[in-house]
Design a protein around this motif. Sequence first.
Motif, PDB file in Angstrom:
ATOM      1  N   MET A   1       0.849  -1.192   0.000  1.00  0.00           N
ATOM      2  CA  MET A   1       0.000   0.000   0.000  1.00  0.00           C
ATOM      3  C   MET A   1       0.883   1.240   0.000  1.00  0.00           C
ATOM      4  O   MET A   1       1.881   1.311   0.731  1.00  0.00           O
ATOM      5  N   ARG A  57      -3.189   2.228   7.036  1.00  0.00           N
ATOM      6  CA  ARG A  57      -4.371   2.956   6.555  1.00  0.00           C
ATOM      7  C   ARG A  57      -4.672   4.216   7.366  1.00  0.00           C
ATOM      8  O   ARG A  57      -5.681   4.883   7.129  1.00  0.00           O
ATOM      9  N   ARG A 149      -3.420  -1.676  -3.214  1.00  0.00           N
ATOM     10  CA  ARG A 149      -4.155  -0.966  -2.169  1.00  0.00           C
ATOM     11  C   ARG A 149      -4.152  -1.759  -0.858  1.00  0.00           C
ATOM     12  O   ARG A 149      -4.700  -1.309   0.137  1.00  0.00           O
TER      13      ARG A 149
END
Length: 222
Positions: A1, A57, A149
């Motif tokens: 990511m 994240r 992702r």
Amino acid sequence: MNSIHDLGGMHGMGPLPFEENEPFFHEDWERRTLGTHLLTLMTGLAVADEARHSMERIEALHWLASPYYEHWLDGTETYLKEKGIATAEELATGHATEPLPAWAAELSALEPETVGRMITTNHPVTGEAAAAPKYREGDRVRSINMNPRTHTRLPRYTRGKPCTIVAYRGACLYADARSLGDYGAVDHTYTVRFEGADLWGRDAGPKDAVYIDLYESYLEDL
């Protein structure tokens, strides 16, 4: 990511402050955060690769402005919510409003001796691969250029760059797949050497090189 956590190969981020005789924890909440996080891993609620992806994240500006253990706290809260262990309201108030899922309610408590043994002993990282390794020492290969992702252990600054196989390290647990719940996934792993000039161009020193352990899935024929 491609998130703010991947700072490898970058400069211009300011000085790194060092505190002489720095304690393990500056405040008690840091100690409790570490303990809570490790207990969720020890009980099998999550694996380390899921935990890493939960921290990746975190929103970039919040990451940069928050202390180290707050990243652990934010990440733990993320997968507690995603796995149905706690709601946002429960985390905010500190009071349970829903019963635990049946599978979570059946988790067993850990004995103190078990906790100490787990903290001081690394968990197994190897497994059995379905096929033979593709590369050998001395092979010239290239890291793939990808921008997933999801979680990956391939640093952004090395992607799409040529490198040389230095050593084969065996079939190891495959972090990318484990972060998505495929806990038994394994992949062949190699130590590879990137030349400084291939990574940074003419600004690299003549002897600069970077050694990284990479999965076979990250490599392709040159």
